[in-house]
Motif scaffolding. Structure first.
Motif, mmCIF file in Angstrom:
data_model
loop_
_atom_site.group_PDB
_atom_site.id
_atom_site.type_symbol
_atom_site.label_atom_id
_atom_site.label_comp_id
_atom_site.label_asym_id
_atom_site.label_seq_id
_atom_site.Cartn_x
_atom_site.Cartn_y
_atom_site.Cartn_z
ATOM 1 N N MET A 109 -7.208 -15.996 -0.917
ATOM 2 C CA MET A 109 -6.952 -14.925 -1.880
ATOM 3 C C MET A 109 -5.514 -15.032 -2.401
ATOM 4 O O MET A 109 -4.584 -15.180 -1.625
ATOM 5 C CB MET A 109 -7.172 -13.574 -1.187
ATOM 6 N N LYS A 110 -5.383 -14.935 -3.718
ATOM 7 C CA LYS A 110 -4.049 -15.050 -4.331
ATOM 8 C C LYS A 110 -3.384 -13.686 -4.421
ATOM 9 O O LYS A 110 -4.054 -12.684 -4.664
ATOM 10 C CB LYS A 110 -4.188 -15.612 -5.744
ATOM 11 N N PRO A 111 -2.055 -13.657 -4.296
ATOM 12 C CA PRO A 111 -1.362 -12.376 -4.463
ATOM 13 C C PRO A 111 -1.528 -11.856 -5.888
ATOM 14 O O PRO A 111 -1.615 -12.624 -6.838
ATOM 15 C CB PRO A 111 0.100 -12.721 -4.180
ATOM 16 N N HIS A 112 -1.588 -10.542 -6.002
ATOM 17 C CA HIS A 112 -1.662 -9.864 -7.301
ATOM 18 C C HIS A 112 -0.224 -9.538 -7.726
ATOM 19 O O HIS A 112 0.627 -9.274 -6.862
ATOM 20 C CB HIS A 112 -2.493 -8.584 -7.138
ATOM 21 N N PRO A 113 0.062 -9.552 -9.037
ATOM 22 C CA PRO A 113 1.441 -9.256 -9.464
ATOM 23 C C PRO A 113 1.955 -7.896 -8.997
ATOM 24 O O PRO A 113 3.163 -7.696 -8.863
ATOM 25 C CB PRO A 113 1.340 -9.290 -10.999
ATOM 26 N N LEU A 114 1.043 -6.944 -8.751
ATOM 27 C CA LEU A 114 1.488 -5.617 -8.296
ATOM 28 C C LEU A 114 1.599 -5.501 -6.783
ATOM 29 O O LEU A 114 1.972 -4.457 -6.255
ATOM 30 C CB LEU A 114 0.536 -4.533 -8.820
ATOM 31 N N ASP A 115 1.247 -6.580 -6.081
ATOM 32 C CA ASP A 115 1.367 -6.546 -4.622
ATOM 33 C C ASP A 115 2.826 -6.334 -4.222
ATOM 34 O O ASP A 115 3.754 -6.596 -5.007
ATOM 35 C CB ASP A 115 0.851 -7.857 -4.008
ATOM 36 N N LEU A 116 3.013 -5.889 -3.004
ATOM 37 C CA LEU A 116 4.355 -5.547 -2.524
ATOM 38 C C LEU A 116 4.851 -6.581 -1.517
ATOM 39 O O LEU A 116 4.074 -7.056 -0.678
ATOM 40 C CB LEU A 116 4.331 -4.181 -1.831
ATOM 41 N N SER A 117 6.132 -6.850 -1.590
ATOM 42 C CA SER A 117 6.744 -7.687 -0.557
ATOM 43 C C SER A 117 6.916 -6.816 0.685
ATOM 44 O O SER A 117 6.804 -5.586 0.618
ATOM 45 C CB SER A 117 8.107 -8.200 -1.024
ATOM 46 N N ILE A 118 7.225 -7.424 1.789
ATOM 47 C CA ILE A 118 7.420 -6.642 3.013
ATOM 48 C C ILE A 118 8.616 -5.694 2.854
ATOM 49 O O ILE A 118 8.606 -4.570 3.348
ATOM 50 C CB ILE A 118 7.562 -7.570 4.254
ATOM 51 N N GLY A 119 9.631 -6.146 2.096
ATOM 52 C CA GLY A 119 10.797 -5.290 1.861
ATOM 53 C C GLY A 119 10.436 -4.070 1.031
ATOM 54 O O GLY A 119 10.904 -2.962 1.308
ATOM 55 N N GLN A 120 9.605 -4.287 0.025
ATOM 56 C CA GLN A 120 9.182 -3.149 -0.815
ATOM 57 C C GLN A 120 8.324 -2.178 -0.025
ATOM 58 O O GLN A 120 8.463 -0.958 -0.162
ATOM 59 C CB GLN A 120 8.407 -3.668 -2.032
ATOM 60 N N LEU A 121 7.436 -2.716 0.802
ATOM 61 C CA LEU A 121 6.594 -1.833 1.620
ATOM 62 C C LEU A 121 7.465 -1.048 2.603
ATOM 63 O O LEU A 121 7.259 0.147 2.823
ATOM 64 C CB LEU A 121 5.543 -2.664 2.376
ATOM 65 N N ALA A 122 8.465 -1.722 3.157
ATOM 66 C CA ALA A 122 9.374 -1.058 4.092
ATOM 67 C C ALA A 122 10.157 0.048 3.389
ATOM 68 O O ALA A 122 10.289 1.162 3.905
ATOM 69 C CB ALA A 122 10.333 -2.087 4.698
#
Ligand code: FES
Length: 161
Positions: free
Chosen positions: A1-14
């Motif tokens: 599965m490919k990342p979606h442009p709106l997916d979050l990095s771990i830093g953003q989720l944090a």
């Protein structure tokens, strides 16, 4: 599965959840969260994981062990954002337990200044509602908070004052 442009990095989720990145990695290691990797090997989380993390934080604050939380989260679809029905199904799994906890908390709130059948016999009311520690016949702990009825109230715990 490919990342979606709106997916979050771990830093953003944090940043959005107030968690440390190490906590997010810990949840992931316990199977509570799943990330996908970019070509460069970086974690990406779906935006719906914000709700998932909130659920984890709230249920943990309520005292649920991670294993029970993981068990409930297993009811959500593995891929794609969970929809309203998915969350409703998950809520049903918790409802009976939450109702029981609410009942216990209400009893605790309302009875903490009266006899709870714990065996202490330290309040004046205990001698009326728990003479000779009769409540102990039901087992250990605060018997009237755990569901035993008080004989002096005709079986109605809500009358213990
Ligand atoms: S409060 Fe402990 S026996 Fe009544």
């Amino acid at each position: 599965m490919k990342p979606h442009p709106l997916d979050l990095s771990i830093g953003q989720l944090a940043e959005r959840t107030g968690l440390a990145t190490s906590a997010i990695r810990f949840y992931e290691s316990k199977g509570l969260l799943t990330s996908i990797r970019t070509a460069g090997g970086q974690r990406r989380f779906q935006r719906s994981d914000l709700r998932r993390v909130s659920f984890i934080l709230i249920t943990q604050a309520l005292g649920y062990p991670l294993s029970a939380i993981a068990e409930q989260l297993d009811h959500l679809p593995e891929s794609g954002a969970p929809n309203r029905r998915d969350w409703e199904r998950l809520a049903r799994g918790f409802r009976a337990d939450l109702d029981e906890r609410i009942r216990g908390l209400e009893l605790l709130r309302d009875r903490l200044t009266s006899c709870i059948g714990c065996g202490c016999l330290s309040l004046k009311a205990c001698r009326i509602y728990n003479p000779g520690d009769a409540a102990a016949s039901g087992g250990t702990g605060p018997r009237y908070l755990l569901g035993d009825t008080c004989p002096d109230t005709g079986g109605r715990r809500d009358r213990v004052e």
